[in-house]
Design an enzyme around this catalytic site. Structure first.
Site, mmCIF file in Angstrom:
data_model
loop_
_atom_site.group_PDB
_atom_site.id
_atom_site.type_symbol
_atom_site.label_atom_id
_atom_site.label_comp_id
_atom_site.label_asym_id
_atom_site.label_seq_id
_atom_site.Cartn_x
_atom_site.Cartn_y
_atom_site.Cartn_z
ATOM 1 N N TRP A 82 -2.479 -2.846 -1.755
ATOM 2 C CA TRP A 82 -2.149 -4.263 -1.809
ATOM 3 C C TRP A 82 -3.021 -4.899 -0.741
ATOM 4 C CZ3 TRP A 82 -0.044 -8.135 1.317
ATOM 5 C CH2 TRP A 82 0.461 -9.254 0.644
ATOM 6 N N LYS A 136 6.274 -4.382 -3.426
ATOM 7 C CA LYS A 136 7.717 -4.183 -3.269
ATOM 8 C C LYS A 136 8.180 -4.441 -1.845
ATOM 9 C CE LYS A 136 11.748 -2.819 -4.776
ATOM 10 N NZ LYS A 136 12.486 -3.844 -5.540
ATOM 11 N N HIS A 196 19.026 -36.375 -4.843
ATOM 12 C CA HIS A 196 18.309 -36.816 -3.642
ATOM 13 C C HIS A 196 16.800 -36.588 -3.757
ATOM 14 C CE1 HIS A 196 22.052 -37.623 -1.621
ATOM 15 N NE2 HIS A 196 22.492 -36.438 -2.023
ATOM 16 N N ASN A 249 -2.119 2.129 5.542
ATOM 17 C CA ASN A 249 -1.210 1.021 5.248
ATOM 18 C C ASN A 249 -0.971 0.324 6.574
ATOM 19 O OD1 ASN A 249 0.825 -0.656 4.295
ATOM 20 N ND2 ASN A 249 2.413 0.920 4.487
ATOM 21 N N GLY A 250 -1.100 -1.006 6.604
ATOM 22 C CA GLY A 250 -0.877 -1.720 7.865
ATOM 23 C C GLY A 250 -2.049 -2.618 8.182
ATOM 24 N N CYS A 284 0.836 -1.194 0.000
ATOM 25 C CA CYS A 284 0.000 0.000 0.000
ATOM 26 C C CYS A 284 0.876 1.251 0.000
ATOM 27 C CB CYS A 284 -0.951 0.085 1.183
ATOM 28 S SG CYS A 284 -2.147 -1.232 1.241
ATOM 29 N N GLU A 287 17.991 -17.518 -6.727
ATOM 30 C CA GLU A 287 17.535 -16.197 -7.168
ATOM 31 C C GLU A 287 17.010 -16.263 -8.607
ATOM 32 O OE1 GLU A 287 16.756 -13.593 -5.801
ATOM 33 O OE2 GLU A 287 16.901 -11.974 -7.250
ATOM 34 N N GLU A 334 8.411 -15.050 -9.943
ATOM 35 C CA GLU A 334 7.786 -13.753 -9.705
ATOM 36 C C GLU A 334 7.285 -13.117 -10.987
ATOM 37 O OE1 GLU A 334 9.680 -11.065 -6.392
ATOM 38 O OE2 GLU A 334 11.221 -11.696 -7.782
ATOM 39 N N ARG A 371 4.197 -0.401 -4.665
ATOM 40 C CA ARG A 371 3.846 -0.879 -3.326
ATOM 41 C C ARG A 371 2.530 -1.667 -3.312
ATOM 42 N NH1 ARG A 371 6.810 1.876 0.693
ATOM 43 N NH2 ARG A 371 5.282 1.227 2.228
ATOM 44 N N LYS A 431 13.209 -15.224 -9.619
ATOM 45 C CA LYS A 431 12.899 -14.196 -10.614
ATOM 46 C C LYS A 431 11.891 -14.744 -11.622
ATOM 47 C CE LYS A 431 14.094 -10.952 -9.129
ATOM 48 N NZ LYS A 431 14.604 -11.056 -7.852
HETATM 49 O O1 M6R Z 1 12.923 -5.003 1.083
HETATM 50 P P1 M6R Z 1 13.468 -6.389 1.374
HETATM 51 O O2 M6R Z 1 14.807 -6.618 0.773
HETATM 52 O O3 M6R Z 1 13.448 -6.712 2.829
HETATM 53 O O4 M6R Z 1 12.441 -7.372 0.670
HETATM 54 C C1 M6R Z 1 12.541 -8.757 0.850
HETATM 55 C C2 M6R Z 1 11.697 -9.501 -0.152
HETATM 56 O O5 M6R Z 1 10.345 -9.231 0.037
HETATM 57 C C3 M6R Z 1 12.077 -9.158 -1.586
HETATM 58 O O6 M6R Z 1 13.428 -9.415 -1.819
HETATM 59 C C4 M6R Z 1 11.239 -9.971 -2.578
HETATM 60 O O7 M6R Z 1 11.584 -11.318 -2.527
HETATM 61 C C5 M6R Z 1 11.389 -9.388 -3.979
HETATM 62 N N1 M6R Z 1 10.125 -9.381 -4.634
HETATM 63 C C6 M6R Z 1 12.376 -10.099 -4.808
HETATM 64 O O8 M6R Z 1 12.384 -9.741 -6.137
#
Ligand code: M6R
Length: 607
Positions: A74, A602, A503, A98-99, A2, A480, A487, A27, A484
């Site tokens: 969000w 984000k 395994h 937000n929260g 948010c 990672e 996501e 956000r 990616k």
């Molecule tokens: O702001 P942060 O680095 O604490 O965020 C952690 C994760 O939420 C963040 O890295 C998330 O996995 C991203 N969407 C990765 O692309």
């Protein structure tokens, strides 16, 4: 999670709020809305979906007013729908939030018993009801907000306006970020500084429990005890250009291309000749002697950075090091104490799980260092020491440049700790610094492979499953790369240490399961090649992230994502770039919204 914005000034608030919301859309983008006060009335417009839908609606049903608030959502409480979009309005009170209100069910029942009728499923409406109720009993807007805050539990950032007090916004924060921007004859409000860019560079970050009043004449802030706070603004060094797309199709692509410069900046901030200087003072010798263990807490991509940081810390500082998921660590009965150095890694510095882990670690007496991109974020305020990533604003929801910048900082921490403990030979230190200084060049070289990578991505754009494998320093890289792809392309992708494949995951491999293998020329190359041969023998199509000159590996691959030749220490930096580009081009070929993947935000500011 948010985005909140606000404007009190002399202009029409609507275009200003839209511009601010555009910068915060990362956000959340389930729904959006805004409220202004115009001619004694509180007017609200809301729409479901991305900000563009709100803009279209404002084209059809324009709004104007010099005081306004806005929101991009969000969803947490209540599905993404019109009735649940913010601002939530009760009478002439409009509120964005937000929260999470933890006791919202309790409050909703109490208010229901008192005759309040709810129009949404949100916890936010409960706050608006409480403010409206207090105002109906004679409270001012600020008193009404205070009364509501006294009854709520949980973290929040919120902004409220009311036509009865037409020229002001009341904002409040506790555990979630809110920034005031002081302009000329105007005050702005944003969930982070990117919202304010272009209008002001003077920002005041609200502290926990504070309440602020914004008018065109300025801002006043009261602390949790109700006393006026005197706090001057901080200068914000980020620019509008940094937060703009700069000709790239997506922010993600721009941010991938920024990586050589970002790494130059991050390393430049902490390297002096062939020495590491993380701050004006070297690491306190007493601390270096006392520390016998390091714990890195992080989530998501930041946790993947921690995986490679962990290896650097063990090998260069000779300290046992654990890379822990923050959400697991906070509830685990971990063995940490004053002799454990805690490193919390977070791009945003607002991730609820990481913040909670940081607080838990502090509670147990650990020294706490934050590795963070957003200075003045909640994490930096909780830490003893902040090591900034120096990556500039990262707008795309998928982290890229901050992954590399946080890995760089963790490697520098490893070197400085190793030096302070007297366990790194001068020649090893010099060689490591030389290798790190080579990262920007290596990243430039990795980016040269972009066209080839885009072609490979197009060939695999329809695959529904992927396996990503790596060893040693590049286990984090494999994880990672898989993240990616998940996501951005909504594709099932598993990341594993290559040695683990036999395994269990090997059972998944067939000709429909491409296997992406991160294969730099390091001491584990032979082992990795054996894994690659095993995957091939099961019909797997192999996509190798390897040097084109590494003929033995190349001939085992169906396709190659080119990797430049680099010192093994920095291979995780160079090897992730082809994987970022691969995920980007698969998602783009599928026509997906790369910068705003579904269901994500984000910064995840709820548990
Ligand atoms: O702001 P942060 O680095 O604490 O965020 C952690 C994760 O939420 C963040 O890295 C998330 O996995 C991203 N969407 C990765 O692309």
């Amino acid at each position: 999670m948010c985005g909140i914005v606000g404007y009190a000034g002399a202009e029409n608030a609507v275009p200003v709020l839209l511009e601010c919301l555009r910068r915060l859309e990362y956000r959340g983008y389930d729904s959006a809305g805004m409220a202004v006060v115009d001619q004694g009335k509180t007017l609200v417009r809301r729409s479901v979906g991305k900000l563009a839908a709100l803009e279209t609606m404002l084209g059809r049903e324009p709004l104007a007013g010099a005081t306004g608030i806005g929101h991009t959502r969000w969803a947490t409480h209540g599905a993404p729908s019109l009735k649940n979009a913010h601002p939530q309005q009760v009478n002439d009170v409009a509120l964005v939030h937000n929260g999470i209100v933890e006791n919202f069910l309790e409050l909703r029942h109490e208010l229901g018993d008192e005759g309040c009728v709810f129009g949404s499923d949100t916890d936010t409406e409960v706050i608006a009801q409480l403010v409206a109720q207090a105002m109906a009993r004679g409270a001012t807007l600020r008193e009404g907000v205070r009364a509501a805050l006294r009854r709520m539990r949980g973290s929040y950032a919120l902004a409220v306006l009311c036509a009865r007090e037409p020229n002001q916004i009341i904002a409040a924060a506790n555990g979630l970020p809110l920034v005031l921007g002081l302009g000329c004859g105007e005050v702005l409000l944003g969930s982070d500084v990117t919202a304010l860019l272009g209008r002001t560079e003077d920002a005041i970050f609200l502290e926990d429990g504070e309440v602020a009043e914004l008018t065109s004449g300025g801002a006043r802030i009261w602390n949790a005890a109700g006393r006026l706070v005197e706090r001057g603004p901080r200068h914000v060094a980020w620019s509008v250009e940094q937060a703009a797309r700069g000709g790239y199709k997506h922010f993600m692509l721009k941010e991938i291309h920024e990586q050589p410069r970002v790494l130059g900046d991050a390393l430049g901030a902490y390297l002096v000749g062939d020495r590491v200087a993380l701050g004006p003072e070297p690491v306190d010798a007493a601390l270096a002697r006392r520390v016998n263990r390091v714990v890195i807490a992080a989530c998501g991509t930041s946790w993947h950075a921690a995986l490679s940081g962990r290896i650097a810390i063990e090998s260069l500082a000779r300290l046992p090091c654990e890379a822990a998921w923050a959400h697991e660590l906070r509830y685990a009965d971990s063995v940490v104490d004053g002799a454990t150095l805690a490193l919390c890694v977070s791009q945003s510095g607002e991730t609820a799980d990481t913040l909670a882990a940081a607080r838990e670690l502090r509670h147990r007496g650990t020294p706490l260092w934050a590795v963070c991109n957003v200075v003045s974020s909640s994490l930096t305020r909780a830490a003893d020491r902040t090591l900034c990533m120096h990556a500039g604003p990262e707008i795309s929801v998928a982290s890229t440049k901050t992954y590399l910048a946080s890995m760089a900082v963790l490697h520098l921490v490893a070197l400085e700790l190793g030096h302070a403990r007297g366990v790194v030979a001068p020649e090893t230190l010099r060689a490591a610094v030389r290798a790190l200084r080579d990262i920007p060049r290596a990243l430039e070289a990795a980016l040269q492979g972009e066209e080839a990578i885009a072609r490979v991505a197009a060939r695999y754009a329809d695959s529904e499953h992927f396996l990503f494998l790596g060893r040693g320093r590049n286990v984090g890289t494999a994880l990672e790369g898989a993240l990616k792809l998940k996501e951005l392309a909504y594709t099932h992708a598993e990341g594993y240490p290559a040695g683990e494949m036999k395994h269990g995951p090997i059972a998944l491999i067939d000709d429909k399961m491409p296997v992406v293998v991160v294969a730099p020329r390091d001491h584990l190359r032979e082992k990795l090649r054996s894994n690659l041969i095993e995957a091939r023998a099961r019909g797997g199509r192999i996509i190798g992230v390897c040097e084109l000159e590494d003929r033995d590996t190349v001939e085992l691959c169906d396709d190659v994502l080119p990797l430049p030749s680099v010192d093994p220490l920095i291979s995780p930096f160079a090897a992730v770039v082809p994987l970022q580009l691969f995920a980007y081009y698969v998602a783009d070929a599928r026509g997906l919204d790369v910068d705003r993947p579904r269901n994500l935000a984000k910064s995840v500011t709820v548990e």
